[in-house]
Design a protein around this motif. Structure first.
Motif, PDB file in Angstrom:
ATOM      1  N   LYS A 200      26.862  71.654 -41.172  1.00  0.00           N
ATOM      2  CA  LYS A 200      27.418  71.871 -42.507  1.00  0.00           C
ATOM      3  C   LYS A 200      28.945  71.886 -42.488  1.00  0.00           C
ATOM      4  CE  LYS A 200      27.523  75.279 -46.264  1.00  0.00           C
ATOM      5  NZ  LYS A 200      27.057  76.620 -46.719  1.00  0.00           N
ATOM      6  N   GLU A 201      29.528  72.647 -41.568  1.00  0.00           N
ATOM      7  CA  GLU A 201      30.982  72.798 -41.534  1.00  0.00           C
ATOM      8  C   GLU A 201      31.687  71.492 -41.202  1.00  0.00           C
ATOM      9  OE1 GLU A 201      31.892  76.005 -38.876  1.00  0.00           O
ATOM     10  OE2 GLU A 201      31.430  77.542 -40.369  1.00  0.00           O
ATOM     11  N   LEU A 202      31.143  70.746 -40.228  1.00  0.00           N
ATOM     12  CA  LEU A 202      31.797  69.503 -39.827  1.00  0.00           C
ATOM     13  C   LEU A 202      31.638  68.417 -40.888  1.00  0.00           C
ATOM     14  CD1 LEU A 202      30.925  69.477 -36.029  1.00  0.00           C
ATOM     15  CD2 LEU A 202      33.170  69.851 -37.077  1.00  0.00           C
ATOM     16  N   SER A 203      30.537  68.441 -41.599  1.00  0.00           N
ATOM     17  CA  SER A 203      30.371  67.493 -42.712  1.00  0.00           C
ATOM     18  C   SER A 203      31.425  67.747 -43.786  1.00  0.00           C
ATOM     19  CB  SER A 203      28.966  67.611 -43.307  1.00  0.00           C
ATOM     20  OG  SER A 203      27.980  67.226 -42.383  1.00  0.00           O
ATOM     21  N   GLU A 204      31.675  69.033 -44.056  1.00  0.00           N
ATOM     22  CA  GLU A 204      32.670  69.389 -45.072  1.00  0.00           C
ATOM     23  C   GLU A 204      34.085  69.061 -44.604  1.00  0.00           C
ATOM     24  OE1 GLU A 204      31.926  73.511 -45.774  1.00  0.00           O
ATOM     25  OE2 GLU A 204      30.168  73.150 -47.049  1.00  0.00           O
ATOM     26  N   LEU A 205      34.381  69.352 -43.334  1.00  0.00           N
ATOM     27  CA  LEU A 205      35.730  69.116 -42.819  1.00  0.00           C
ATOM     28  C   LEU A 205      36.070  67.628 -42.720  1.00  0.00           C
ATOM     29  CD1 LEU A 205      35.858  71.785 -39.978  1.00  0.00           C
ATOM     30  CD2 LEU A 205      37.349  71.723 -41.984  1.00  0.00           C
ATOM     31  N   SER A 206      35.099  66.832 -42.367  1.00  0.00           N
ATOM     32  CA  SER A 206      35.350  65.406 -42.138  1.00  0.00           C
ATOM     33  C   SER A 206      35.110  64.539 -43.366  1.00  0.00           C
ATOM     34  CB  SER A 206      34.466  64.903 -40.997  1.00  0.00           C
ATOM     35  OG  SER A 206      33.089  64.939 -41.379  1.00  0.00           O
ATOM     36  N   GLY A 207      34.276  65.027 -44.279  1.00  0.00           N
ATOM     37  CA  GLY A 207      33.885  64.198 -45.412  1.00  0.00           C
ATOM     38  C   GLY A 207      32.873  63.129 -45.036  1.00  0.00           C
ATOM     39  N   HIS A 208      32.296  63.247 -43.827  1.00  0.00           N
ATOM     40  CA  HIS A 208      31.313  62.285 -43.332  1.00  0.00           C
ATOM     41  C   HIS A 208      29.993  63.006 -43.032  1.00  0.00           C
ATOM     42  CE1 HIS A 208      33.902  58.629 -42.175  1.00  0.00           C
ATOM     43  NE2 HIS A 208      34.649  59.424 -42.905  1.00  0.00           N
ATOM     44  N   THR A 209      28.922  62.265 -43.057  1.00  0.00           N
ATOM     45  CA  THR A 209      27.611  62.833 -42.755  1.00  0.00           C
ATOM     46  C   THR A 209      27.499  63.151 -41.273  1.00  0.00           C
ATOM     47  OG1 THR A 209      26.579  61.587 -44.545  1.00  0.00           O
ATOM     48  CG2 THR A 209      25.124  62.415 -42.805  1.00  0.00           C
ATOM     49  N   VAL A 210      27.037  64.347 -40.983  1.00  0.00           N
ATOM     50  CA  VAL A 210      26.771  64.775 -39.609  1.00  0.00           C
ATOM     51  C   VAL A 210      25.296  65.129 -39.513  1.00  0.00           C
ATOM     52  CG1 VAL A 210      27.305  66.459 -37.797  1.00  0.00           C
ATOM     53  CG2 VAL A 210      29.132  65.624 -39.307  1.00  0.00           C
ATOM     54  N   ALA A 211      24.598  64.561 -38.533  1.00  0.00           N
ATOM     55  CA  ALA A 211      23.157  64.775 -38.386  1.00  0.00           C
ATOM     56  C   ALA A 211      22.872  65.990 -37.498  1.00  0.00           C
ATOM     57  CB  ALA A 211      22.500  63.529 -37.794  1.00  0.00           C
ATOM     58  N   TYR A 212      21.763  66.628 -37.747  1.00  0.00           N
ATOM     59  CA  TYR A 212      21.329  67.775 -36.940  1.00  0.00           C
ATOM     60  C   TYR A 212      20.622  67.267 -35.698  1.00  0.00           C
ATOM     61  CZ  TYR A 212      18.955  72.199 -35.817  1.00  0.00           C
ATOM     62  OH  TYR A 212      18.489  73.330 -35.191  1.00  0.00           O
ATOM     63  N   PHE A 213      21.109  67.706 -34.534  1.00  0.00           N
ATOM     64  CA  PHE A 213      20.580  67.241 -33.265  1.00  0.00           C
ATOM     65  C   PHE A 213      20.574  68.431 -32.290  1.00  0.00           C
ATOM     66  CE2 PHE A 213      20.917  64.954 -29.148  1.00  0.00           C
ATOM     67  CZ  PHE A 213      19.862  64.072 -29.280  1.00  0.00           C
ATOM     68  N   PRO A 214      19.555  69.279 -32.366  1.00  0.00           N
ATOM     69  CA  PRO A 214      19.558  70.528 -31.594  1.00  0.00           C
ATOM     70  C   PRO A 214      19.351  70.313 -30.102  1.00  0.00           C
ATOM     71  CG  PRO A 214      17.477  70.257 -32.745  1.00  0.00           C
ATOM     72  CD  PRO A 214      18.372  69.157 -33.225  1.00  0.00           C
ATOM     73  N   ASN A 215      19.712  71.346 -29.342  1.00  0.00           N
ATOM     74  CA  ASN A 215      19.469  71.337 -27.910  1.00  0.00           C
ATOM     75  C   ASN A 215      17.975  71.441 -27.613  1.00  0.00           C
ATOM     76  OD1 ASN A 215      22.114  71.077 -26.931  1.00  0.00           O
ATOM     77  ND2 ASN A 215      22.514  73.253 -27.207  1.00  0.00           N
ATOM     78  N   ALA A 216      17.625  71.316 -26.363  1.00  0.00           N
ATOM     79  CA  ALA A 216      16.215  71.367 -25.961  1.00  0.00           C
ATOM     80  C   ALA A 216      16.140  71.933 -24.552  1.00  0.00           C
ATOM     81  CB  ALA A 216      15.602  69.962 -26.046  1.00  0.00           C
ATOM     82  N   ALA A 217      15.056  71.625 -23.855  1.00  0.00           N
ATOM     83  CA  ALA A 217      14.892  72.076 -22.471  1.00  0.00           C
ATOM     84  C   ALA A 217      14.234  70.973 -21.665  1.00  0.00           C
ATOM     85  CB  ALA A 217      14.032  73.343 -22.411  1.00  0.00           C
ATOM     86  N   ASP A 218      14.477  71.025 -20.368  1.00  0.00           N
ATOM     87  CA  ASP A 218      13.748  70.163 -19.440  1.00  0.00           C
ATOM     88  C   ASP A 218      12.395  70.829 -19.210  1.00  0.00           C
ATOM     89  OD1 ASP A 218      12.685  68.713 -17.353  1.00  0.00           O
ATOM     90  OD2 ASP A 218      14.555  68.597 -16.232  1.00  0.00           O
ATOM     91  N   PHE A 219      11.488  70.580 -20.141  1.00  0.00           N
ATOM     92  CA  PHE A 219      10.209  71.301 -20.131  1.00  0.00           C
ATOM     93  C   PHE A 219       9.424  71.015 -18.854  1.00  0.00           C
ATOM     94  CE2 PHE A 219       5.694  71.763 -21.392  1.00  0.00           C
ATOM     95  CZ  PHE A 219       5.722  73.120 -21.695  1.00  0.00           C
TER      96      PHE A 219
END
Length: 412
Positions: A200-219
């Motif tokens: 949310k914050e980076l989309s507002e600061l840049s004026g560009h769309t930023v996608a959600y890409f969460p961390n994970a684990a080496d399951f």
């Protein structure tokens, strides 16, 4: 580039930069992601550059000694990493000018362009050595280098990923990193953020769309802590049980009042912190004076499941502040894969999303009390649910999400 097909993208090598090195003291999301990409395509993992000043200060450290000829003479800059598969390579950049002390302005920009050109030429040489000209450039949270691309450095796709709120980190990083990150997002073809708040914050600061890409684990790696009888690490062999464990950087994010409180409330229990000690300057508590607090030092990611398997409960006692409120912690899925009970502070929207699989307590006293309660109430069915939750958050799944986002971006 908009008509460049997804199948063609998947055949290209990925060049990944970050703020960590492949043989660093603790696991990083960028390194885990690079290893996963490398199962199917060539990946060149670019180490975080050493500056001339870094080289002078750290010249006696093993990591610098191992890279000395590459740093000074440009020899063996690109090395294969066969232990991680046939497609993964590490690239040592040449020494960079130490310019972060400069104020923003034309001089900093001029010297940063020189550093970027120097780095991009080394990357190009590495690609040419492997027989490639086209590539994907993935800047995984290193806005200090190649946030804007020099002339002649032309990837088929430029991906930028933010993994932390750089505007709330130490002054060294945020001084230039804060505005350079916004510039990177504006220049990138696709921008990613590992937390909802960052998105949310980076989309507002840049004026560009930023996608959600969460961390994970080496399951595949961490599930062994749940599924297998792993050997007891030497450091744990003489410790009284139960053992309360933490893995990761022991740094500015941790609430050391909670750590001290746990040790004092449960003198019969052992508290073990696995990771590099970087807490000096972030607490006045003498941690070495706590008799039931134990440090193992840093461990490779491949060693961590052995520790998780023999911990009875895991803690994530981060401070709740501007630094942590945008964190999706890498370790949460590693913890859950072990099946062990977890007590955490509710420091971010992302960590809160793991309730009820983990216990969330925002106050010191309730956090400490929750440890005893979770140990007493732990049941096999709860462990199974935690394990299943981790199985839904794997790096393989994130790679699939990445290609989906790439396809959406270049199909527009």
């Amino acid at each position: 580039m908009r008509n460049f097909s997804l199948s063609k993208f998947k055949q290209l090598p990925i060049v990944m930069t970050s703020m960590s090195r492949w043989d660093g003291d603790f696991s990083s999301a960028s390194w885990s992601l690079a290893k996963t990409f490398a199962r199917d395509q060539v990946v060149i993992y670019v180490d975080y550059p050493f500056t001339l000043l870094d080289f002078i200060r750290e010249r006696k450290k093993p990591g610098v000694k191992a890279r000395k000829r590459a740093l000074l003479f440009g020899e063996n800059c690109l090395i294969p990493l066969p232990d991680y598969g046939p497609n993964l390579y590490a690239l040592t950049p040449p020494l960079m000018l130490p310019i972060n002390w400069l104020p923003p302005g034309w001089l900093y920009r001029t010297l940063a362009e020189w550093n970027n050109l120097r780095l991009s030429k080394q990357i190009t040489k590495g690609l040419q050595h492997l027989g490639w000209t086209d590539f994907i450039f993935f800047n995984s949270f290193n806005p200090l280098y190649l946030s804007s691309l020099p002339e002649g450095f032309s990837p088929k796709a430029f991906i930028y990923q933010s993994r932390d709120n750089i505007r709330a980190l130490e002054p060294y990083l945020r001084k230039h990193g804060a505005y350079l990150e916004v510039e990177a997002i504006r220049e990138a073809d696709l921008s990613l953020a590992t937390s909802r708040l960052l998105q949310k914050e980076l989309s507002e600061l840049s004026g560009h769309t930023v996608a959600y890409f969460p961390n994970a684990a080496d399951f595949t790696l961490f599930k062994s802590a749940y599924e297998k009888a792993l050997p007891l690490p030497e450091e744990l062999q003489e410790l009284p049980r139960p053992i309360i464990g933490y893995t990761g950087n022991i740094c500015h994010r941790i609430d050391y009042e909670i750590i001290k409180g746990i040790c004092e409330k449960y003198p019969e229990k052992s508290v073990v912190l696995v990771g590099p000690r970087n807490h000096w300057g972030h607490t006045n508590i003498d941690l070495d004076a706590l008799p039931n607090l134990h440090f193992t030092g840093p461990k490779k990611i491949e060693q961590l499941p052995t520790y998780l398997a023999h911990f009875d409960l895991l803690v994530l006692p981060f401070l709740c502040n501007d630094v942590t409120r945008s964190i999706y912690p890498l370790k949460i899925n590693e913890y859950l894969a072990s099946g062990k009970p977890v007590v955490a502070t509710p420091f971010s929207e992302d960590i809160q999303s793991f309730h009820p699989h983990i216990r969330l307590e925002g106050e010191k006293e309730s956090f400490i009390r929750a440890i005893d309660e979770e140990l007493k109430q732990n049941l096999p069915e709860k462990a199974e649910k935690r394990y299943r939750e981790a199985a839904a958050n794997t790096w393989e799944g994130r790679v699939s999400l990445f290609w989906k986002l790439v396809n959406q971006t270049f199909s527009l």
